[in-house]
Scaffold this active site. Structure first.
Site, PDB file in Angstrom:
ATOM      1  CB  SER A  89      12.931 -51.022 -35.431  1.00 30.28           C
ATOM      2  OG  SER A  89      13.540 -50.138 -34.562  1.00 30.28           O
ATOM      3  CG  HIS A 122      16.165 -46.737 -36.731  1.00 30.89           C
ATOM      4  ND1 HIS A 122      14.874 -46.265 -36.747  1.00 30.89           N
ATOM      5  CD2 HIS A 122      16.197 -47.682 -35.787  1.00 30.89           C
ATOM      6  CE1 HIS A 122      14.162 -46.899 -35.840  1.00 30.89           C
ATOM      7  NE2 HIS A 122      14.935 -47.766 -35.230  1.00 30.89           N
ATOM      8  CG  HIS A 166      14.216 -43.857 -31.333  1.00 31.17           C
ATOM      9  ND1 HIS A 166      15.090 -44.174 -32.343  1.00 31.17           N
ATOM     10  CD2 HIS A 166      13.093 -44.586 -31.549  1.00 31.17           C
ATOM     11  CE1 HIS A 166      14.519 -45.055 -33.149  1.00 31.17           C
ATOM     12  NE2 HIS A 166      13.297 -45.321 -32.701  1.00 31.17           N
ATOM     13  CE1 TYR A 214      17.278 -45.425 -28.695  1.00 32.86           C
ATOM     14  CE2 TYR A 214      14.893 -45.648 -28.491  1.00 32.86           C
ATOM     15  CZ  TYR A 214      16.067 -45.906 -29.161  1.00 32.86           C
ATOM     16  OH  TYR A 214      16.055 -46.648 -30.312  1.00 32.86           O
ATOM     17  CD  GLU A 215      18.671 -42.360 -31.736  1.00 31.74           C
ATOM     18  OE1 GLU A 215      19.688 -42.306 -32.438  1.00 31.74           O
ATOM     19  OE2 GLU A 215      17.516 -42.384 -32.192  1.00 31.74           O
ATOM     20  CB  ALA A 265       9.544 -52.623 -33.882  1.00 27.21           C
ATOM     21  CG  MET A 293      11.437 -47.563 -26.354  1.00 28.41           C
ATOM     22  SD  MET A 293      13.130 -48.149 -26.314  1.00 28.41           S
ATOM     23  CE  MET A 293      12.939 -49.664 -25.345  1.00 28.41           C
ATOM     24  CB  SER A 294       9.271 -44.590 -31.872  1.00 25.98           C
ATOM     25  OG  SER A 294       8.393 -45.589 -32.355  1.00 25.98           O
ATOM     26  CG  ASN A 297       9.352 -57.624 -27.999  1.00 24.63           C
ATOM     27  OD1 ASN A 297       9.542 -56.778 -28.877  1.00 24.63           O
ATOM     28  ND2 ASN A 297       9.114 -57.309 -26.751  1.00 24.63           N
ATOM     29  CG  HIS A 314      17.783 -53.920 -31.635  1.00 20.69           C
ATOM     30  ND1 HIS A 314      16.634 -53.213 -31.341  1.00 20.69           N
ATOM     31  CD2 HIS A 314      18.251 -53.411 -32.786  1.00 20.69           C
ATOM     32  CE1 HIS A 314      16.435 -52.307 -32.274  1.00 20.69           C
ATOM     33  NE2 HIS A 314      17.412 -52.398 -33.151  1.00 20.69           N
TER      34      HIS A 314
HETATM   35  N1  HPA Z   1       9.380 -52.463 -25.409  1.00 26.62           N
HETATM   36  C1  HPA Z   1       9.663 -51.234 -25.867  1.00 26.62           C
HETATM   37  N2  HPA Z   1       9.949 -50.981 -27.124  1.00 26.62           N
HETATM   38  C2  HPA Z   1       9.955 -51.992 -27.989  1.00 26.62           C
HETATM   39  C3  HPA Z   1       9.672 -53.299 -27.586  1.00 26.62           C
HETATM   40  C4  HPA Z   1       9.367 -53.549 -26.220  1.00 26.62           C
HETATM   41  O1  HPA Z   1       9.115 -54.674 -25.777  1.00 26.62           O
HETATM   42  N3  HPA Z   1       9.744 -54.091 -28.698  1.00 26.62           N
HETATM   43  C5  HPA Z   1      10.070 -53.273 -29.740  1.00 26.62           C
HETATM   44  N4  HPA Z   1      10.182 -52.010 -29.308  1.00 26.62           N
END
Ligand code: HPA
Length: 275
Positions: free
Chosen positions: A28, A59, A81, A83-84, A111, A209-210, A233, A245
């Site tokens: 990302s 992406h 991903h 989740y997609e 990320a 998530m990847s 974050n 995001h």
């Molecule tokens: N959680 C999950 N996936 C992420 C996060 C997060 O805080 N930040 C960037 N990708």
């Protein structure tokens, strides 16, 4: 023919005799790292058999072949991903394509959120190990013995020698690089504060998530792996900076410059050694 073999045929034609050594998967907001690739030729994932297209902002869904800091690379800008909704097995094809076109190493960026107050947004974390909490595994189903064994080991999944090289090179290019454990969730919802506390107790330093599905496929087929998280974050409940995001992409872009320098330093050193 296997989809990865068909995709590899397309990539070989695109590479015009260049023999890629390294595959790069850019996460990302990190696609700009590919802008420094010389003699770049690129192709959309829709032209590559079995490549799952990602529809998430940040992406791009393009494969780029060329030289980065003197080393022939194949770069995947964007990834699908779990989740997609694509089946976990769909994540096999891009990684196996990299193997089939001759890459011996896979370098992954992503990320991620921090589970520790001491690991702040903007930090770079070299992944030393992972915890797979996605509930999925891309190797579920019949094993393809051409690529690897039924039960691949995940010890030293993140190559210790490569990690030592990257830590040494980071000092040289004045990039602060920490090491830590990455925990993968399925997403797409971000974590609750209780989950972030639980993950920290489990030994995770960052959550995302990847990456983990790709690492599993890569280790199965014998690729060496290195991976770096850009901490964008704090995890839920840890601080002000939430995981909305757009903000994630913004911070990733700044840290991407440091990460780009580090990757180039590594590839420049690799270019001095025989394949
Ligand atoms: N959680 C999950 N996936 C992420 C996060 C997060 O805080 N930040 C960037 N990708």
């Amino acid at each position: 023919m296997h989809e990865a073999e068909r995709a590899a045929t397309v990539v070989r034609a695109l590479a015009k005799g260049l023999a890629p050594r390294v595959g790069l998967i850019l996460g990302s907001g990190l696609g700009s790292i590919a802008d420094a690739i010389e003699d770049a030729v690129d192709i959309g994932y829709q032209e590559l058999p079995g490549f799952p297209a990602s529809k998430v902002a940040g992406h791009a869904g393009r494969l780029v072949v060329g030289r980065l800091a003197g080393t022939p690379v194949v770069c995947l800008k964007g990834r699908a991903h779990l989740y997609e909704g694509a089946p976990a097995q769909a994540l096999q094809v891009p990684v196996r394509t990299l193997k089939l076109v001759g890459c011996s190493t896979l370098f992954i960026t992503n990320a991620a959120g921090s589970t520790r107050r001491t690991l702040k947004p903007g930090a770079l974390m070299l992944i030393s190990d992972h915890v797979n909490l996605t509930g999925m595994n891309p190797l579920i189903g019949a094993n393809d013995d051409n690529f690897g064994p039924r039960f691949p080991a995940m010890e030293d999944a993140y190559d210790p020698e490569l990690r030592a090289d990257l830590l040494r090179l980071a000092t040289g290019v004045r990039v602060r690089l920490r090491e830590g454990v990455y925990l993968a969730c399925l997403g797409p919802s971000y974590e609750t504060p209780a989950e972030i506390r639980a993950f920290a107790t489990m030994g995770a330093d960052a959550v995302g998530m990847s990456t983990v599905p790709e690492v599993i496929v890569a280790r199965h087929c014998g690729l060496k792996v290195a991976a770096i998280s850009v901490i964008t974050n704090f995890g839920a409940g840890l601080g002000e900076l939430s995981a909305a995001h757009e903000r994630v992409l913004d911070i990733a872009a700044t840290a991407a410059r440091d990460l780009g320098r580090l990757i180039q330093a590594w590839l420049a050193e690799l270019a001095q050694t025989a394949p």
